[in-house]
Structure formats: C-alpha cells, structure tokens
Enzyme design. Sequence first.
Site, PDB file in Angstrom:
ATOM      1  CD  GLU A   1      -2.166   2.599  -3.532  1.00  0.00           C
ATOM      2  OE1 GLU A   1      -3.025   3.072  -3.888  1.00  0.00           O
ATOM      3  OE2 GLU A   1      -1.379   2.910  -2.774  1.00  0.00           O
TER       4      GLU A   1
ATOM      5  CG  ASP B   1      -1.910   1.036   1.187  1.00  0.00           C
ATOM      6  OD1 ASP B   1      -2.653   1.266   0.404  1.00  0.00           O
ATOM      7  OD2 ASP B   1      -1.973   1.733   2.341  1.00  0.00           O
TER       8      ASP B   1
END
Length: 547
Positions: A336, A310
């Site tokens: 990400e 993330d």
Amino acid sequence: IAGDDEVYHSPALLYLYHFAGRTHFILRGKRGVVRSAVLAVNGEKTDMWKKAEDGLFEYYEAVLWQEPAELEYYFLVETTSGSLKKLGPFRAVPNELEAPSWPLESVFYQIMPDRFAVGIQEKRLPLEGELFHGGDLKGIVEHVDHLKGLGVNALYLTPIFESMTYHGYDIIDYYHVARRLGGDEAFEELVKALKERGIKLVLDGVFHHTSFFHPFFLDVVKNGEKSQYKDFYRVTGFPVVSSEFLELLGSDLPWIEKHKALKSLNWNYESFFSVWLMPRLNHENPKVVDFIADVMESWLERGADGWRLDVAHGVPPSLWRDVRKRLPKEAYLFGEVMDDGRPWLFDVFHGVMNYLLYDAILRFFAFEEIKAEEFLNELNLLSAYYGPAEYFTYNFLDNHDTERFIDLVNGDGKRYLCALAFLMTYKGIPAIFYGDEIGLKGSGEGMSAGRTPMPWKEELWDEETLQKVRKLIDFRRSLAPLSRGDFRVVAAGDRWFAYKRVLGAEEVFVAINCSGEEVKLTYGGKSLPGVPPTSALLMYKSVIEVL
Ligand code: ARE
C-alpha cells in the site's frame, strides 16, 4: 557515453527491459531538447516515439519484438538546436523483472469480511459492537460461487486475524484467524473452496503497527524498561502509558467513548496516525523483521498465495527487500503506497496499489478535470516511471479506504462501466471492490463511506451492470494482449480515446468514449460502428463488441 545533461540512457531496468516477447528501450531528454530520436540495434535503425513528459523530462521509446539476447545499440538524437548527438554504443542483455506470472492472469475481487456475508449467525462480537455487521469467512465460503460466476480468479481480503475492531487493522494475534470470522477452521474451509475453483488468495499484512492489545505491547505496558519486547516498538519514554490511561482503559465506558477519551491523553510511543490503539513497530530491530517474515511465511504455507502490505510506505523498503528473499518466489507481494511507487518496486514489491493511476482515473473519468490528451500522458508517464513493474500493480477504481466510484459519478452506472472497461483493458492487475459489480453504493462521506454491507437479495442488484462486468472480466481473462500486451495510443479527442494492446501478432483495439456524443472511428482502413456516448468498443480479430 551514457549521455550528458540533455539526453540520457543507461542499460538499467527502467531504460532497457524485456517483457512478454519484446524489448523496450527508453531514452530520456531534458524538456524541449530532442527533436527526433533513432535507435540503432545491431546495425538496424528504428524511429523512437515520444511517450510522455513531466516537468523536467521527455521520454522516448522504441520496442523491438525479439527474444532477450545481448544487444549492441546506440541512439542518434537530433536536437531542437540543430545538432546531432550519438549516445552509445551500449552492449547489454535486456533486464527482466523477477515476479510470479499468475497475477498477470488474474482479476482480483476485494472483500472486507465483516461487510460481505454472515455465515455464522450466533457470535460474540468484540468491543466496538455497534460497528460490526457480522460478516465472516464462512459467509465467503457460502458465496464463493458468486465470485466464480463473476469470473474473478483472485481474492484479496482485508485483515482476518484476531483484533478488536470490525476492520481488523489492529492485530492481537498474527497466527490465528479472528474467532468472530470463524477462526482457523473457517480459513481452511475457505482455502479449500477457493482452490477447488482456481481462485488465488491474498491476505492483508499489517506490520507497520500491532494492536495495543498484542501480547508484545501489553508486556511493554506492564514491564516497561524490563520488557523483553521494549525494542519491538518505538517507545519514547517509560512508562509508556500513565496510570490515568490504564484506569480509563479498564473502565466500563462504551468502546467508542473510551476510544475518544483515551485519544485526548498522552502516551510515550509512536503509533499509526496518532491512534493509541496502533503502536508502531520498530523496524530497525532484526527480531521484528524475523517476526514479520515468519508470519508471512506461515500463512503462505497454510494456503495463501500472496500479501498486500498495509502502510508499506511507513516501513523501510530495505525491510521488505529482506523479507521477500525469505519467501517463495510464487508469492505475489504488493504494497500500500499512496504516491510514487518507485522506491517500493522492482526488487522490493512486485506491485503497489496503484494510487497514481487511481488519481488520473478520477481526474479524467469522475471529476472531468483533464482531457484525454493529459490523461494519456499521465498513463505513459507512469509507464516510463514503473517500466515492467507496471504490469504487476494492483489497479482499482475504489477500495475500502475510498468512496465508491459509483458515488463519485452520482450513481451513473454507464460511467462506472466506461472506467471499468478502461481498467480491464489496461496494463496492471484489475481489481473489483465487493459490491461494485451489482451497483452497490456507499453511505456517508470519507474513507469508510464505501464499506456498505453487500446485499444478498438479488432484487436489489443492478442486473445490467452485473452482466457487463462479467463480460469485461471475461475479455480480460481470455485475451492475452490485455494483460501482457504493449499499450499504444491510436487516436484521441477531448473526452474519448482509442488504443491498441499488442502482443506479438495478436492485437486488441479499444475505444473509450466518455463524451456526450457518438464517436465514429476508422481503424486499419475499416470504418467501425459508432461508439455511443459513455460507452466502450472492443475489437479483436474481426469480433466487435460495444458495451
Ligand atoms: C478510523 C476512522 C477514520 C479516523 C481514524 C482515526 O475510520 O475516519 O480518521 O480512525 O481515528 C484502519 C481502518 C480505518 C481506521 C484506521 C485507524 O480501516 O477505518 O480509521 O485503521 O484506526 C493514510 C495511510 C494509509 C492508510 C490510510 C487509511 O498512509 O496507510 O491513511 N491505509 C491503511 C488501510 C486502512 C487502515 C490502516 C492503514 C491502518 O488501508 O484501512 O485503517 O492500519 C492522504 C495521505 C495518506 C493517507 C490518506 C487517507 O492521501 O497522503 O497518507 O493514508 O490521505 O487518509
């Protein structure tokens, strides 16, 4: 010579690489300089084709089907001003990307556990009670045959660890699965159910920030400068929060109101998008690096097969590079990253969430802003940028941070299937966001609009979409050229295009027609059945399928 400021090549990864039985050679020319280029390898000459162009450069490519071995090669370039340049000779062994191979055989399914299926009926939900739908890991176990039946063989779960919110991006305990999701016990059950069905599991790693309520941060709140964890975060002053902040935090205002009220106060630490609940970790601290590596390793040991990282673009690439070295080579890691993935690929992650591809897909398939020619140039450009890493990117039409694709095309299931047919027959690892396969729509607007709960009443499902999604997944998994093959454009009109995916002697031909008219094509001297408006045609050996 490696070239001058007009043409360039070096035997580095993006210019010379071997992948799935072939060697790619890339030559970069300044825009408008190259008229034609020829590659000569061990004395044999091959014409190069113009693959793509961006604002500055044009990229030429040649592909040779041979095993990696030391090569001697040079390029002959005819320039638009009429001169002839020779680049080389170069002597090198083609570079190979280090990556696990299982992702190449995978089709992913993404689940946000709170929104998928309720397994445990009675449970205590944390603070923001009203936003919870109560889905959990037991619910996934109960519906694991839905995944199997769909044909997917990898699962990506948004965060499953102890947290206060339904989405789980505020982690309080990295070593335990949230009780509301069924705890560690439910995780073990899930791993077992997935392993029995040959489905891999990727977890979401939130290491850009922790929750405010993580014991490390609470210790900093309490002990300030004396805290042993003060260097774990990016603190800008002590105390990190005022007494007013603490009072409000301890008050019994409903969560949403409290969250809002706290937002308007000041605090002395960096956080994710200025969200007080998510204090940013200090990635310069080697102890933080050890912590991240330890968490990642421990879940791989407990049955996970990889990690989606993330806010990966908010953490230095060097940290991920170090962490990767400590993990088993079979673990698939993708970050990400919302824009150019180059700083995050190769020796950093195996893949990134392919937002650049997503943008191009939206512009062609959903918003109809660009024609096929521009779309294809975007694809080939991305290929020139990412090289072999492109085969390992995580490709999607939507996810938990976007609107659902079906909503962007005003509920037109055929257009969704057209875009999906492209995704399933293109390079990179295709992923489906839960519910897309049954035509699930989102609600509202913005980044959480797509997080609608999965309906389990089959009367609510779009059966035709489901059948076709299954079929596309089946093609993807049974035809090796679709995952490993080279990509070559065959023909294009304004709103349709055709290409082939080639792997040695095997070939799959694909035509995607997004126009309002039937498209008639001939291929290999054979005239094909018409491709109806908003549909796709696939041909392999002598089998033809129209979807
Ligand atoms: C919630 C609300 C939002 C509200 C926000 C702030 O849903 O509407 O604006 O709170 O109060 C998680 C939750 C979100 C939650 C968020 C904060 O899933 O629902 O938002 O936490 O509490 C940027 C980041 C990118 C990030 C996206 C969301 O760069 O890393 O924003 N994505 C990951 C996850 C999210 C997750 C988090 C990060 C936090 O996938 O689900 O959010 O851990 C442009 C910019 C991008 C920006 C993007 C989207 O493209 O260039 O940088 O991405 O817009 O905003």
